[in-house]
Scaffold this motif. Structure first.
Motif, short mmCIF file in Angstrom:
data_model
loop_
_atom_site.label_atom_id
_atom_site.label_comp_id
_atom_site.label_asym_id
_atom_site.label_seq_id
_atom_site.Cartn_x
_atom_site.Cartn_y
_atom_site.Cartn_z
N UNK A 1 0.82 -1.21 0.00
CA UNK A 1 0.00 0.00 0.00
C UNK A 1 0.86 1.26 0.00
N UNK A 2 1.99 1.20 0.68
CA UNK A 2 2.82 2.40 0.79
C UNK A 2 4.30 2.11 0.59
N UNK A 3 4.63 0.94 0.10
CA UNK A 3 6.03 0.51 -0.04
C UNK A 3 6.74 0.54 1.31
N UNK A 4 6.01 0.18 2.35
CA UNK A 4 6.55 0.18 3.71
C UNK A 4 7.57 -0.94 3.87
N UNK A 5 8.56 -0.68 4.70
CA UNK A 5 9.54 -1.70 5.06
C UNK A 5 9.01 -2.57 6.19
N UNK A 6 8.21 -1.98 7.06
CA UNK A 6 7.66 -2.70 8.21
C UNK A 6 6.22 -2.32 8.45
N UNK A 7 5.50 -3.22 9.09
CA UNK A 7 4.08 -3.04 9.40
C UNK A 7 3.91 -3.09 10.91
N UNK A 8 3.14 -2.15 11.45
CA UNK A 8 2.81 -2.18 12.88
C UNK A 8 1.30 -2.17 13.00
N UNK A 9 0.74 -3.30 13.41
CA UNK A 9 -0.70 -3.40 13.63
C UNK A 9 -1.02 -2.75 14.97
N UNK A 10 -1.94 -1.80 14.98
CA UNK A 10 -2.37 -1.14 16.20
C UNK A 10 -3.77 -1.65 16.49
N UNK A 11 -3.90 -2.42 17.57
CA UNK A 11 -5.14 -3.12 17.87
C UNK A 11 -6.05 -2.29 18.78
N UNK A 12 -7.32 -2.31 18.48
CA UNK A 12 -8.31 -1.60 19.28
C UNK A 12 -8.67 -2.46 20.50
N UNK A 13 -7.75 -2.50 21.44
CA UNK A 13 -7.97 -3.27 22.67
C UNK A 13 -7.29 -2.55 23.83
N UNK A 14 -7.86 -2.69 25.00
CA UNK A 14 -7.24 -2.11 26.19
C UNK A 14 -6.32 -3.12 26.87
N UNK A 15 -6.38 -4.37 26.44
CA UNK A 15 -5.50 -5.40 27.00
C UNK A 15 -4.07 -5.14 26.55
N UNK A 16 -3.14 -5.23 27.48
CA UNK A 16 -1.73 -5.04 27.14
C UNK A 16 -1.27 -6.26 26.34
N UNK A 17 -0.80 -6.02 25.13
CA UNK A 17 -0.30 -7.13 24.32
C UNK A 17 0.65 -6.58 23.28
N UNK A 18 1.48 -7.45 22.76
CA UNK A 18 2.39 -7.07 21.71
C UNK A 18 3.22 -8.24 21.23
#
Length: 140
Positions: A89-106
């Motif tokens: 979509x943007x020739x990105x080198x990396x993707x960061x999914x930002x999740x709609x959750x209040x639970x701490x996760x990664x």
């Protein structure tokens, strides 16, 4: 799947910098406008001295994310295809999914990062996971 016209760049693209596309998952359009855009700006601050640029999608992506305790990940059968589609979509080198959750996760895994977007520690979680994405260990 979102369209390339959904990509919002925070600054002019510098091809010499590592490009990270923030991808909101499970957010409404209003939440993206209010929360994800400001998250993208805030996330750029700790990386001021690192050759990285952030952009974000102005549309929520239909990414099948699984969450187990403090880990969030894309199903194995989908991850390669999804990461490639999102990067294109943007020739990105990396993707960061930002999740709609209040639970701490990664997690940082196979070319993408997934992290909470609504936890009070969301910014720190995203920085931590991006550190792994750049091959830093927990002790950095």
């Amino acid at each position: 799947m979102p369209h390339p016209s959904d990509v919002r760049y925070l600054t002019d693209v510098d091809e010499q910098r590592y490009q990270v596309l923030l991808v909101p998952v499970g957010f409404t359009s209003k939440e993206i406008d209010d929360d994800v855009s400001s998250f993208a700006v805030k996330l750029g601050r700790p990386f001021k001295k690192v050759p990285v640029q952030f952009s974000y999608l102005a549309a929520s992506a239909p990414v099948p994310v699984n969450q187990i305790e403090r880990m969030a990940y894309i199903d194995e059968r989908e991850e390669t295809r999804m990461v490639r589609e999102l990067q294109s979509l943007s020739h990105a080198d990396g993707i960061a999914l930002i999740l709609n959750t209040t639970e701490y996760c990664g997690v940082s895994w196979k070319g993408y990062v997934a992290t909470t977007g609504r936890n009070k520690s969301a910014l720190e979680a995203a920085c931590h996971e991006l550190g792994h994405h750049f091959d830093l260990e927990d002790g950095y």
